[in-house]
Design a protein around this motif. Structure first.
Motif, PDB file in Angstrom:
ATOM      1  N   UNK A  16       0.830  -1.202   0.000  1.00 35.68           N
ATOM      2  CA  UNK A  16       0.000   0.000   0.000  1.00 35.68           C
ATOM      3  C   UNK A  16       0.864   1.252   0.000  1.00 35.68           C
ATOM      4  N   UNK A  17       1.907   1.243   0.804  1.00 35.13           N
ATOM      5  CA  UNK A  17       2.777   2.415   0.896  1.00 35.13           C
ATOM      6  C   UNK A  17       3.590   2.616  -0.378  1.00 35.13           C
ATOM      7  N   UNK A  18       4.046   1.522  -0.993  1.00 34.33           N
ATOM      8  CA  UNK A  18       4.783   1.641  -2.261  1.00 34.33           C
ATOM      9  C   UNK A  18       3.900   2.240  -3.346  1.00 34.33           C
ATOM     10  N   UNK A  19       2.641   1.871  -3.347  1.00 29.35           N
ATOM     11  CA  UNK A  19       1.707   2.386  -4.350  1.00 29.35           C
ATOM     12  C   UNK A  19       1.393   3.856  -4.072  1.00 29.35           C
ATOM     13  N   UNK A  20       1.501   4.279  -2.823  1.00 33.02           N
ATOM     14  CA  UNK A  20       1.216   5.666  -2.461  1.00 33.02           C
ATOM     15  C   UNK A  20      -0.110   5.854  -1.763  1.00 33.02           C
ATOM     16  N   UNK A  21      -0.622   4.778  -1.144  1.00 32.33           N
ATOM     17  CA  UNK A  21      -1.913   4.842  -0.461  1.00 32.33           C
ATOM     18  C   UNK A  21      -1.723   5.061   1.037  1.00 32.33           C
ATOM     19  N   UNK A  22      -2.680   5.736   1.693  1.00 31.01           N
ATOM     20  CA  UNK A  22      -2.566   5.985   3.131  1.00 31.01           C
ATOM     21  C   UNK A  22      -2.886   4.734   3.940  1.00 31.01           C
ATOM     22  N   UNK A  23      -2.312   4.656   5.119  1.00 25.82           N
ATOM     23  CA  UNK A  23      -2.576   3.513   6.006  1.00 25.82           C
ATOM     24  C   UNK A  23      -3.038   3.958   7.390  1.00 25.82           C
ATOM     25  N   UNK A  24      -3.241   5.247   7.607  1.00 23.04           N
ATOM     26  CA  UNK A  24      -3.713   5.756   8.895  1.00 23.04           C
ATOM     27  C   UNK A  24      -4.685   6.913   8.680  1.00 23.04           C
TER      28      UNK A  24
END
Length: 210
Positions: free
Chosen positions: A130-138
């Motif tokens: 998710x982070x590599x793609x550029x999506x938020x996780x919080x």
């Protein structure tokens, strides 16, 4: 060609729905996304078409087997219980749908780990992609009571009880009723607040366009 017309942030948010399918239903598809994340973001034509075609095939097969949404089709809602609640609580203004689903996925996996069914390695691989793609996780600072009100209206709820799509292994998931106390504690650990909505921090908006 159509995807080339999208703003970057809207292009990126769509990957949450693809990653969702990999985590919840198809580990081979997840591995494909994991191996090709940067090339997909560069819009490599062959890989992009393959990623879309595979996502459509996974979803179509589920819908064909469960047209009336009586069983496994609910697994397509991985990440959506909290994701939809985040959208509602923030007035559909701060997070795009895929961004909210991405946050919902990171929470659902942690909730599953809390009750002993989701492996830590799955959380690490999901978060990393998710982070590599550029999506938020919080999404820190959201009011707990408002989130619960929104989740109580989730279509998977039965007799007022929330049910969650929880990953049990990469590519496998299950629909589970989880005690409210566990959900509450997990949300507080995840950054939700018990403060009244009017007292919550204002810095809970979406990130700048990726």
């Amino acid at each position: 060609a159509l995807l080339l017309t999208l703003p970057q942030r809207q292009f990126v948010e769509g990957w949450a729905e693809c990653i969702k399918l990999g985590v919840a239903l198809d580990d081979d598809y997840f591995a494909f996304l994991e191996s090709n994340a940067e090339a997909l973001l560069r819009l490599e034509p062959n890989l992009l078409c393959a990623a879309i075609a595979r996502a459509v095939a996974i979803k179509a097969a589920i819908v064909e087997r469960d047209e009336g949404e009586q069983g496994e089709r609910a697994l397509l809602n991985y990440g959506h219980t909290l994701g939809h609640a985040i959208e509602q609580v923030t007035g559909y203004e701060r997070w795009l749908h895929g961004e909210a689903v991405s946050i919902g996925m990171t929470f659902a996996a942690r909730l599953g780990h809390r009750i002993g069914v989701t492996p830590a390695e799955l959380i690490e691989r999901q978060d990393a992609l998710l982070e590599r793609i550029g999506l938020p996780t919080r999404a820190d600072g959201l009011p707990l009571a408002s989130l619960f009100d929104a989740m109580a209206r989730d279509k998977k709820a039965r007799d007022g009880a929330m049910r969650w799509v929880i990953p049990t292994a990469l590519g496998r998931s299950a629909l589970m009723a989880i005690p409210t106390d566990d959900v509450r504690a997990a949300l507080l650990d995840f950054g939700a607040t018990d403060a009244p909505a009017s007292d919550t921090p204002q810095a809970i908006g979406a990130p700048d366009a990726q």
